[in-house]
Design a protein around this motif. Structure first.
Motif, short mmCIF file in Angstrom:
data_model
loop_
_atom_site.label_atom_id
_atom_site.label_comp_id
_atom_site.label_asym_id
_atom_site.label_seq_id
_atom_site.Cartn_x
_atom_site.Cartn_y
_atom_site.Cartn_z
N THR A 4 16.77 42.77 57.89
CA THR A 4 16.13 43.07 56.54
C THR A 4 15.73 41.67 55.85
O THR A 4 14.60 41.37 55.25
N LYS A 5 16.82 40.71 55.68
CA LYS A 5 16.78 39.47 55.25
C LYS A 5 15.65 38.61 56.14
O LYS A 5 14.95 37.94 55.46
N LEU A 6 15.83 38.74 57.34
CA LEU A 6 14.81 37.92 58.02
C LEU A 6 13.37 38.63 57.82
O LEU A 6 12.40 37.29 57.73
N SER A 8 12.09 40.02 55.21
CA SER A 8 11.80 39.51 53.98
C SER A 8 11.56 37.91 53.66
O SER A 8 10.60 37.43 53.10
N PHE A 9 12.02 37.31 54.48
CA PHE A 9 11.77 35.69 54.59
C PHE A 9 10.63 35.61 55.18
O PHE A 9 9.80 34.59 54.83
N LEU A 10 10.23 36.33 56.26
CA LEU A 10 8.86 36.26 56.76
C LEU A 10 7.80 36.45 56.16
O LEU A 10 6.71 35.88 56.43
N ILE A 11 7.98 37.47 55.39
CA ILE A 11 6.89 37.85 54.47
C ILE A 11 6.57 36.87 53.61
O ILE A 11 5.50 36.47 53.15
N ALA A 45 11.68 33.78 47.36
CA ALA A 45 12.03 34.62 48.28
C ALA A 45 13.57 34.12 48.54
O ALA A 45 14.56 35.05 48.91
N GLY A 46 13.82 32.67 48.40
CA GLY A 46 15.10 32.39 48.45
C GLY A 46 16.23 32.84 47.51
O GLY A 46 17.39 33.27 47.79
N VAL A 47 15.84 33.00 46.38
CA VAL A 47 16.92 33.58 45.08
C VAL A 47 16.75 34.94 45.66
O VAL A 47 18.07 35.46 45.32
N LEU A 49 16.98 36.76 48.51
CA LEU A 49 17.62 36.92 49.48
C LEU A 49 19.16 36.57 49.14
O LEU A 49 20.08 37.28 49.36
N LEU A 50 19.45 35.56 48.34
CA LEU A 50 20.75 35.18 47.68
C LEU A 50 21.25 36.18 46.94
O LEU A 50 22.41 36.81 47.02
N VAL A 51 20.48 36.82 46.04
CA VAL A 51 20.87 37.90 44.97
C VAL A 51 21.03 39.17 45.96
O VAL A 51 22.32 39.78 45.53
N SER A 52 20.42 39.42 46.76
CA SER A 52 20.77 40.75 47.68
C SER A 52 21.80 40.50 48.24
O SER A 52 22.68 41.42 48.67
N GLY A 53 21.88 39.43 49.04
CA GLY A 53 23.21 39.24 49.85
C GLY A 53 24.50 39.11 48.89
O GLY A 53 25.55 39.70 49.32
N ALA A 54 24.42 38.91 47.78
CA ALA A 54 25.77 38.84 46.82
C ALA A 54 25.76 40.41 46.38
O ALA A 54 27.09 40.65 46.29
N SER A 55 24.80 41.17 46.28
CA SER A 55 25.08 42.41 45.75
C SER A 55 25.35 43.45 46.71
O SER A 55 26.24 44.52 46.60
N SER A 56 25.21 43.05 48.13
CA SER A 56 25.65 43.88 49.16
C SER A 56 27.10 43.82 49.35
O SER A 56 27.75 44.85 50.16
N THR A 57 27.87 42.95 48.94
CA THR A 57 29.29 42.84 49.28
C THR A 57 30.07 43.62 47.96
O THR A 57 31.26 43.55 48.13
N THR A 58 29.41 43.91 47.14
CA THR A 58 30.22 44.38 45.90
C THR A 58 29.76 46.14 45.86
O THR A 58 29.27 46.38 46.64
N ARG A 59 30.84 46.65 45.25
CA ARG A 59 31.00 47.99 45.21
C ARG A 59 30.43 48.49 43.69
O ARG A 59 30.70 47.99 42.74
#
Length: 161
Positions: A4-6, A8-11, A45-47, A49-59
């Motif tokens: 999914t991250k890849l 998003s980055f390609l888009i 896109a970088g921001v 991806l960073l925000v979505s990566g940080a939120s996926s590890t929280t509950r």
């Protein structure tokens, strides 16, 4: 999650390329803006991806668990033959998040064989092993252990000599 991250980055990369190369073709006045548009899209896109990566590890706070890659599979033996997936799930959910329950059936008869596998979060799995192993469930003494890795692609229970 990585695909999914890849994606998003390609888009974002495609949008940046379109903005950089097509914008000057459409109008010469926009030629100076094209590099800034492309850079802005990539930074955005970088921001994201960073925000979505940080939120996926929280509950979340409303007790709905967020999927994580950490899972542990338990072997559950000596199950009563009348037990089904829903009852076993309910039993194990007392100790943590249950991702899947699979009760093994005989291929010829379709009857349950009295054992199965429960996949759950590691902390809950340790708790369930400690509390359910050698305890009674529907008049049977359960055996709950960490499942061993599958040794062969076929589900053979016959030893090859």
């Amino acid at each position: 999650m990585k695909s999914t991250k890849l994606g998003s980055f390609l888009i974002a990369l495609v949008l940046a390329g379109v903005g950089f190369f097509i914008l000057p073709v459409l109008n010469a006045d926009y030629a100076m803006a094209a590099p800034f548009l492309a850079i802005g899209i990539l930074i955005g896109a970088g921001v994201v991806l960073l925000v979505s990566g940080a939120s996926s590890t929280t509950r979340t706070t409303n007790s709905i668990p967020v999927q994580s890659d950490e899972r542990q599979t338990l072997y559950v033996g000596n199950l009563p033959y009348r037990a089904n997936e829903a009852i076993v799930r309910e039993l194990f959910e007392k100790y943590g998040s249950v991702y899947s329950v699979r009760l093994v059936k005989d291929k010829q008869t379709g009857r349950r064989r009295g054992f199965g596998f429960v996949t759950m979060d590691p902390d809950g799995a340790q708790d369930a092993m400690g509390k359910l192993n050698d305890n009674e469930f529907q008049e049977r003494i359960l055996k709950v252990r960490e499942a061993k890795e599958k040794t062969s692609p076929d589900n053979s229970s016959h030893a090859v000599e």
